[in-house]
Design an enzyme around this catalytic site. Sequence first.
Site, PDB file in Angstrom:
ATOM      1  N   CYS A  65      64.660 -27.552   6.943  1.00 29.17           N
ATOM      2  CA  CYS A  65      65.353 -27.600   5.656  1.00 29.17           C
ATOM      3  C   CYS A  65      64.319 -27.586   4.542  1.00 29.17           C
ATOM      4  CB  CYS A  65      66.189 -28.882   5.593  1.00 29.17           C
ATOM      5  SG  CYS A  65      67.092 -29.078   4.059  1.00 29.17           S
ATOM      6  N   LEU A  66      64.583 -26.799   3.506  1.00 30.88           N
ATOM      7  CA  LEU A  66      63.642 -26.738   2.385  1.00 30.88           C
ATOM      8  C   LEU A  66      63.498 -28.094   1.705  1.00 30.88           C
ATOM      9  CD1 LEU A  66      64.681 -23.298   0.819  1.00 30.88           C
ATOM     10  CD2 LEU A  66      62.656 -23.785   2.211  1.00 30.88           C
ATOM     11  N   HIS A 121      74.845 -25.943   8.364  1.00 28.35           N
ATOM     12  CA  HIS A 121      73.769 -26.701   7.710  1.00 28.35           C
ATOM     13  C   HIS A 121      74.000 -26.787   6.199  1.00 28.35           C
ATOM     14  CE1 HIS A 121      69.315 -27.730   7.256  1.00 28.35           C
ATOM     15  NE2 HIS A 121      69.675 -27.406   6.020  1.00 28.35           N
ATOM     16  N   GLU A 122      74.312 -25.634   5.592  1.00 26.95           N
ATOM     17  CA  GLU A 122      74.471 -25.608   4.132  1.00 26.95           C
ATOM     18  C   GLU A 122      75.739 -26.343   3.699  1.00 26.95           C
ATOM     19  OE1 GLU A 122      71.899 -24.893   2.585  1.00 26.95           O
ATOM     20  OE2 GLU A 122      70.887 -23.812   4.186  1.00 26.95           O
ATOM     21  N   GLN A 177      70.478 -29.032  -3.555  1.00 25.84           N
ATOM     22  CA  GLN A 177      69.038 -28.932  -3.313  1.00 25.84           C
ATOM     23  C   GLN A 177      68.266 -28.549  -4.575  1.00 25.84           C
ATOM     24  OE1 GLN A 177      69.554 -26.400   0.464  1.00 25.84           O
ATOM     25  NE2 GLN A 177      67.713 -27.594   0.881  1.00 25.84           N
ATOM     26  N   HIS A 209      75.235 -30.008   3.364  1.00 24.57           N
ATOM     27  CA  HIS A 209      74.580 -30.427   2.114  1.00 24.57           C
ATOM     28  C   HIS A 209      75.608 -30.779   1.042  1.00 24.57           C
ATOM     29  CE1 HIS A 209      70.270 -29.992   2.568  1.00 24.57           C
ATOM     30  NE2 HIS A 209      70.370 -28.785   3.097  1.00 24.57           N
ATOM     31  N   GLY A 253      68.781 -20.368   3.740  1.00 29.92           N
ATOM     32  CA  GLY A 253      69.929 -20.809   2.959  1.00 29.92           C
ATOM     33  C   GLY A 253      69.521 -21.883   1.971  1.00 29.92           C
TER      34      GLY A 253
END
Length: 159
Positions: A88-89, A130-131, A51, A134, A46
């Site tokens: 996480c990226l 999670h997303e 991000q 953000h 995701g």
Amino acid sequence: MAIRNIRTMGDPVLTKKCKEVKEMNERTRQLIDDMIETMYESDGVGLAAPQVGVLKRIVVIDVGEGPIVLINPEIIETEGSQIGNEGCLSVPGKAGEVERPNYVKVKAYDEEMQEFELEGTELLARAICHECDHLDGKLYVDLVMGELMDVTTEEDALE
Ligand code: ZN
């Protein structure tokens, strides 16, 4: 489409609250296409707009069943709990155990700005939570139970 630069922890853009998308336009469509491409390029599950440095309430997710786009997502129901590894990226090389609901129902808009609901369990439920975090400037590292671990291979990181 283009690959965008992924912002990493320490970048203030990741701590800001994102703004609602009011209408679809060419610029936002381009952003969504780029987010999907960037997610695939980085082997992520995701990606949220902040991000890539854009403070809009947009997330893209793919848990292996094709891309899902959630615009202005709002979690309206949760059930149960699951504990699992999360990454996480924006926090490269790290992972940690996080407790999340095992089921979530989310209300969102699609790329045509049509409202829809989506239900997810297990990994999809985790990815949605999670997303969505953000979009409110929250990172999973604050939810980790115990230590944030170093991961040596990319496969260890979920998102
Ligand atoms: Zn993330």
